[in-house]
Structure formats: C-alpha cells, structure tokens
Design an enzyme around this catalytic site. Structure first.
Site, PDB file in Angstrom:
ATOM      1  N   HIS A 137      -1.695 -13.834   0.388  1.00 51.50           N
ATOM      2  CA  HIS A 137      -2.029 -14.206   1.765  1.00 51.50           C
ATOM      3  C   HIS A 137      -2.767 -15.538   1.653  1.00 51.50           C
ATOM      4  CE1 HIS A 137      -2.093  -9.750   1.877  1.00 51.50           C
ATOM      5  NE2 HIS A 137      -1.659  -9.890   3.088  1.00 51.50           N
ATOM      6  N   ASP A 160      -6.232 -15.061   0.479  1.00 49.08           N
ATOM      7  CA  ASP A 160      -6.431 -14.552  -0.896  1.00 49.08           C
ATOM      8  C   ASP A 160      -6.654 -15.751  -1.812  1.00 49.08           C
ATOM      9  OD1 ASP A 160      -5.694 -12.010   0.056  1.00 49.08           O
ATOM     10  OD2 ASP A 160      -3.588 -12.307  -0.540  1.00 49.08           O
ATOM     11  N   MET A 197       6.884 -15.354  -2.867  1.00 52.03           N
ATOM     12  CA  MET A 197       6.589 -14.946  -1.491  1.00 52.03           C
ATOM     13  C   MET A 197       5.172 -15.325  -1.123  1.00 52.03           C
ATOM     14  SD  MET A 197       4.794 -12.331   0.250  1.00 52.03           S
ATOM     15  CE  MET A 197       4.845 -10.677  -0.409  1.00 52.03           C
ATOM     16  N   GLU A 202       7.456  -6.778   8.022  1.00 49.81           N
ATOM     17  CA  GLU A 202       7.016  -5.520   7.378  1.00 49.81           C
ATOM     18  C   GLU A 202       6.450  -4.574   8.419  1.00 49.81           C
ATOM     19  OE1 GLU A 202       4.542  -5.981   3.997  1.00 49.81           O
ATOM     20  OE2 GLU A 202       3.764  -3.949   4.105  1.00 49.81           O
ATOM     21  N   LYS A 224       4.728  -0.885   9.741  1.00 55.59           N
ATOM     22  CA  LYS A 224       3.784   0.188   9.372  1.00 55.59           C
ATOM     23  C   LYS A 224       3.444   0.930  10.657  1.00 55.59           C
ATOM     24  CE  LYS A 224      -0.606   1.025   6.928  1.00 55.59           C
ATOM     25  NZ  LYS A 224      -1.791   0.371   6.302  1.00 55.59           N
ATOM     26  N   GLU A 228       8.170  -1.143   3.116  1.00 54.99           N
ATOM     27  CA  GLU A 228       7.203  -0.661   2.108  1.00 54.99           C
ATOM     28  C   GLU A 228       7.277   0.851   2.010  1.00 54.99           C
ATOM     29  OE1 GLU A 228       3.136  -2.202   1.823  1.00 54.99           O
ATOM     30  OE2 GLU A 228       2.436  -0.138   1.613  1.00 54.99           O
ATOM     31  N   HIS A 286       4.547   2.892   3.814  1.00 51.66           N
ATOM     32  CA  HIS A 286       4.550   2.797   5.277  1.00 51.66           C
ATOM     33  C   HIS A 286       5.634   3.680   5.899  1.00 51.66           C
ATOM     34  CE1 HIS A 286       2.518  -1.410   4.946  1.00 51.66           C
ATOM     35  NE2 HIS A 286       1.851  -0.453   4.339  1.00 51.66           N
ATOM     36  N   ASP A 305       8.388  -3.881  -0.679  1.00 47.99           N
ATOM     37  CA  ASP A 305       7.043  -3.551  -1.186  1.00 47.99           C
ATOM     38  C   ASP A 305       7.086  -2.172  -1.816  1.00 47.99           C
ATOM     39  OD1 ASP A 305       4.603  -5.018   1.150  1.00 47.99           O
ATOM     40  OD2 ASP A 305       5.930  -5.876  -0.377  1.00 47.99           O
ATOM     41  N   ASP A 322      -2.742   5.001   4.264  1.00 49.07           N
ATOM     42  CA  ASP A 322      -1.932   4.152   3.385  1.00 49.07           C
ATOM     43  C   ASP A 322      -2.574   4.072   2.001  1.00 49.07           C
ATOM     44  OD1 ASP A 322      -0.946   0.623   3.585  1.00 49.07           O
ATOM     45  OD2 ASP A 322      -0.193   2.291   2.383  1.00 49.07           O
ATOM     46  N   ASP A 345      -1.101   3.158  -1.028  1.00 50.52           N
ATOM     47  CA  ASP A 345      -0.700   2.054  -1.918  1.00 50.52           C
ATOM     48  C   ASP A 345      -0.863   2.449  -3.386  1.00 50.52           C
ATOM     49  OD1 ASP A 345      -2.034  -0.529   0.294  1.00 50.52           O
ATOM     50  OD2 ASP A 345      -0.107   0.515   0.294  1.00 50.52           O
ATOM     51  N   ASP A 392       3.235  -3.680  -3.924  1.00 54.84           N
ATOM     52  CA  ASP A 392       2.113  -3.837  -3.005  1.00 54.84           C
ATOM     53  C   ASP A 392       1.250  -2.586  -3.142  1.00 54.84           C
ATOM     54  OD1 ASP A 392       1.671  -4.405   0.570  1.00 54.84           O
ATOM     55  OD2 ASP A 392       0.303  -4.434  -1.129  1.00 54.84           O
TER      56      ASP A 392
END
Ligand code: DIG
Ligand code: MN
Ligand code: MN
Length: 389
Positions: free
Chosen positions: A56, A59, A90, A183, A185, A219, A222, A247, A257, A259, A289
């Site tokens: 991101h 990030d 990406m 994406e 969710k 994902e 999700h 993802d 979630d 992950d 992810d």
C-alpha cells in the site's frame, strides 16, 4: 535445504509489505514485534525465496513523510530490490487506515473525503507504476455502513463507479501499462461492505466505462467469510477473463478475517484451488495476503512465509499426481462417459432441435438409478492428500 518445495522465481510467490511486516497488533492487544523498514522486509522476503513484494502507498511512504524522508525510503527500498532481485508486481492504496476514511473513501458522504481519496489514489498509482507494478488492487475496506440510515446504496454504487471510471481514465491518460483488480470482502472493518463477494465485483465491473481494464483480486479468507466455495468464485472470474490477481491465505468459517498461512486450515479447499490454478495455467502472482500468528518473533514470521510457499508447492505436486493417477483418471472417464446420443440437442438453439428434443423419450428411472461413484473418487482424493497413494 533444497527439495521439490523450494520456491523459485517462476513460481511468482509474492507478499505484501503489510504481511511479513505485520507487528501482531489485534483488537485486544498491541504489537508484539518491532516494526521493520520496507528495505528490511524486502531482504527478509529475499531470504525466504519470494519472487516479489507488494505494498500500500503508506506501507512504503508514511502518510505524513517529508519529501526528504520519502526520497530516503525509496532509495533504500530500491537498493533492497536490486540486492535481492525482488520485483514489484502489484501496488495498492491504503484507503482505510487514516481516520479521514472512517466513513469510506470513494463512497463517503463527505465530498471532500471522496475527492481526497481520488487524489491519494492517483499519487499511489504513480508510485506503484514508478516501481514496476502492472496490477493495481482496490480493496474498499471502509466502503460500507454500520447503519443503512446513513447512505443510499445506489448513491454508493454510483460514487464507486464514478471513482473507478475517473481512475481508469487517469491510467489511460498517463499511458500506464496497468490493470485494476477489485477485491471483495463481506464485512470488517465496516459492519457491511459494499460489493461483498467476487461475484458482486464481476457484476459491478460490467457497468464501468472501461471494463476491459478491470478484473478481480479474490481472497480466500474473504469468500470463506461469506460461506462461499472460493475455487468456484475463482473459476468464474477466470472463465470471464477477469482473474487479474489472487490473495492466498486461509480462514476458519464464521470468524473474523484471520489471514492465516495458506493451507493451514482447509487443506482440501486449498488443494482444489491450487489444482484449478495449475490446470488452467494461471500466469499471475501467487500473492499471500496473510500474516504470522501473534505468538511469533521474526524467525516465526519467516516460518510463516516459507510455509505459505511450501504448502502451495506440495499441493501443486499433489495436483500433478491427481492428473497422473490411473485409477482416478479412469473413474473420471467413466463418470463423464458420453455415447454422443444427446449431442444433437446441445449448442446453439434451432427450432428443429427443440422439436426433436420435445419428442425425445427418457427413461428417468434408469437414469436416476445410476450410481456416480463420487464417494470412491473423493476417498481416492483424500488418500492422495494424506499420502496413502
Ligand atoms: C485486505 O485483504 C486487502 C488489503 O490488505 C489490500 O488492500 C489488499 C491487497 O491484497 N488486500
Ligand atoms: Mn483478508
Ligand atoms: Mn487481501
């Protein structure tokens, strides 16, 4: 130790900075790991054998970084990429962390927020393209509601569409070699998130001005949160030519979630997903992810990252074994046997076909009495997954 499950660049395993950089904060506790810089995280990913790193905007460049700080961060990040050979397939925008997005970004009721979200995304797209990204992901984590008294969902759809159309035009205007991946969710952090599943996203994409530029980034966690067979959703996206990114992680049904490390919860679902991606020749990134358990130190984070890739490669080998297994393939041939007697009725409609089909007699009882041997087939699959054949 090198074996068949050692990640190689051609496997295209990627991780986001936010995944291996996750410091273990959760709603009930603060961080348990010291933060690492983007450059340090790139080197960590290089050490475990990843192909690429995603991010991101924030990030990489903190939202309030000065130009001097930004330049220094980018210099160190580029050096780490060069030293490790990692690439940036990406990029994406953080449109959910800063308080300004508390009511969403593109769908917020406040037009200043919507305008700021477009500005932030254009700048983040520039950054991603500058570092080599060819796929740009949009996860609308705050695009939703707690109370539907607050927003007309049709207004939200129109705002989302207007934003995506604007940003597609921006990428075209800048002549960027870039595709967008949306994406889905169903909830978290908002009580309900718009476009909650990949299917909703596919329907939304069809209403855009430049649908050819836009695909999906499904994902695992999700779709599992929504109680959906993930591989079926991925197959539908693939068949529509819209599987632009994916993802990978894992998830207990009916939970927040999680992950989780890929394949660590539902091995059978992970197997059928890997089998599908390998059978169809999916050429995109295998992006994890996910993040390590809060119990882990950075050695544990490396175990997490290695485990994601190792499990994928083990399941890839199992998928090849499935395709080569004579008993399984013979059973599939029997199950899918076709004597061609119905062939005349399929394909494009004609009045002649309809007349002939309406005149066709069927022995329903005989057809219904046929046993399909799926129990045998599924047990052979279980045997294979458990290493018993
Ligand atoms: C959450 O699953 C989202 C964010 O981490 C990010 O925007 C996207 C990229 O894969 N996934
Ligand atoms: Mn997730
Ligand atoms: Mn994701």
């Amino acid at each position: 130790m090198s074996d068949n499950y050692t990640p190689q660049p051609e496997h295209k395993f990627t991780f986001g900075l936010w995944t291996v950089g996750n410091t273990g904060r959760d709603p009930f506790g603060g961080p348990v790991r010291e933060p690492k810089s983007p450059a340090e995280l790139v080197r960590l990913l290089g050490e475990v054998g990843a192909y690429g790193v995603n991010f991101h905007d924030n990030d990489l460049i903190p939202i309030d970084a000065t130009p001097t700080e930004r330049d220094q961060i980018l210099k160190e990040f580029r050096k780490a990429l060069s030293d490790t050979g990692l690439v940036v397939p990406m990029a994406t925008t953080n449109l959910f962390g800063d308080p300004v997005f508390k009511d969403g970004a593109f769908t917020a009721n406040d037009p200043k927020v919507r305008a700021y979200a477009l500005q932030k995304t254009m700048n983040a797209i520039d950054l991603g393209v500058e570092l080599g990204a060819k796929i740009y992901v949009f996860w609308g984590g705050r695009e939703g509601t707690e109370t539907d008294a607050s927003k007309n969902p049709v207004d939200a759809i129109k705002r989302n569409r207007e934003a995506m159309n604007f940003l597609c035009e921006y990428a075209l205007d800048k002549k960027y070699d870039l595709k967008f991946a949306l994406e889905a969710k169903p909830n978290e952090p908002r009580a309900d998130i718009y476009n909650p599943t990949t299917g909703h996203m596919l329907a939304f994409i069809a209403t855009l001005d430049h649908p050819e530029m836009v695909g999906v980034n499904p994902e695992v966690a999700h779709e599992h949160m929504a109680g959906i067979n993930f591989m079926h959703g991925v197959a539908q996206a693939w068949e529509a030519g819209k599987l632009f990114h994916i993802d990978l992680n894992d998830q207990y049904p009916g939970r927040y979630d999680q992950d989780l490390r890929f394949g660590s919860r539902d091995l059978k679902a992970a197997f059928f997903l890997v089998k599908f991606l390998e059978d169809v020749g999916y050429a995109g990134s295998r992006h994890f992810d996910a993040h390590a358990y809060r119990t882990e130190d950075y050695e544990g984070v490396k175990d997490f990252a290695r485990g994601c890739m190792r499990t994928y490669l083990i399941l890839k080998e199992k998928a090849a074994q499935f395709s080569a297994d004579e008993e399984i393939q013979a059973l599939l041939a029997e199950i899918n046997a076709d004597d061609g007697s119905m062939a005349t009725y399929f394909g494009k409609y004609s009045a002649e076909k309809a007349i002939a089909l309406k005149a066709q007699s069927f022995d329903r009882a005989a057809i219904a009495n046929r046993g399909l041997k799926y129990e045998r087939l599924d047990q052979l699959t279980i045997d294979l997954l458990l290493g018993a054949r």
